[in-house]
Design an enzyme around this catalytic site. Structure first.
Site, PDB file in Angstrom:
ATOM      1  N   PRO A   2      11.145 -57.314  21.482  1.00  0.00           N
ATOM      2  CA  PRO A   2      11.272 -57.950  22.786  1.00  0.00           C
ATOM      3  C   PRO A   2      12.468 -57.376  23.547  1.00  0.00           C
ATOM      4  CG  PRO A   2      11.192 -59.598  21.027  1.00  0.00           C
ATOM      5  CD  PRO A   2      11.336 -58.267  20.393  1.00  0.00           C
ATOM      6  N   THR A   3      12.253 -57.114  24.822  1.00  0.00           N
ATOM      7  CA  THR A   3      13.324 -56.670  25.703  1.00  0.00           C
ATOM      8  C   THR A   3      13.369 -57.615  26.895  1.00  0.00           C
ATOM      9  OG1 THR A   3      12.984 -54.376  25.049  1.00  0.00           O
ATOM     10  CG2 THR A   3      14.238 -54.744  27.052  1.00  0.00           C
TER      11      THR A   3
END
Length: 61
Positions: A2-3
């Site tokens: 996840p970013t």
């Protein structure tokens, strides 16, 4: 991985940014069930003359 991308005006302290990325990481791990080391948080700050709201530059307000 996840970013999380955050775009904001400058003015937050380094401690505020540390608190923010710690909490965003914690919530991401809790919600997405992923390891903390897989979470990237990117903070982009824009000058007030590079951001407009309602047709007016923030620097003009």
């Amino acid at each position: 991985m996840p970013t999380v991308h955050l775009e904001m005006l400058p003015g937050r302290t380094l401690d505020q940014k540390r608190d923010f990325v710690r909490e965003v990481t914690r919530v991401t791990v809790e919600t997405l069930n992923c390891p903390p080391e897989s979470v990237d948080v990117l903070i982009t700050e824009y000058a007030k003359d590079a951001w407009a709201k309602g047709g007016t530059l923030i620097s003009d307000k």
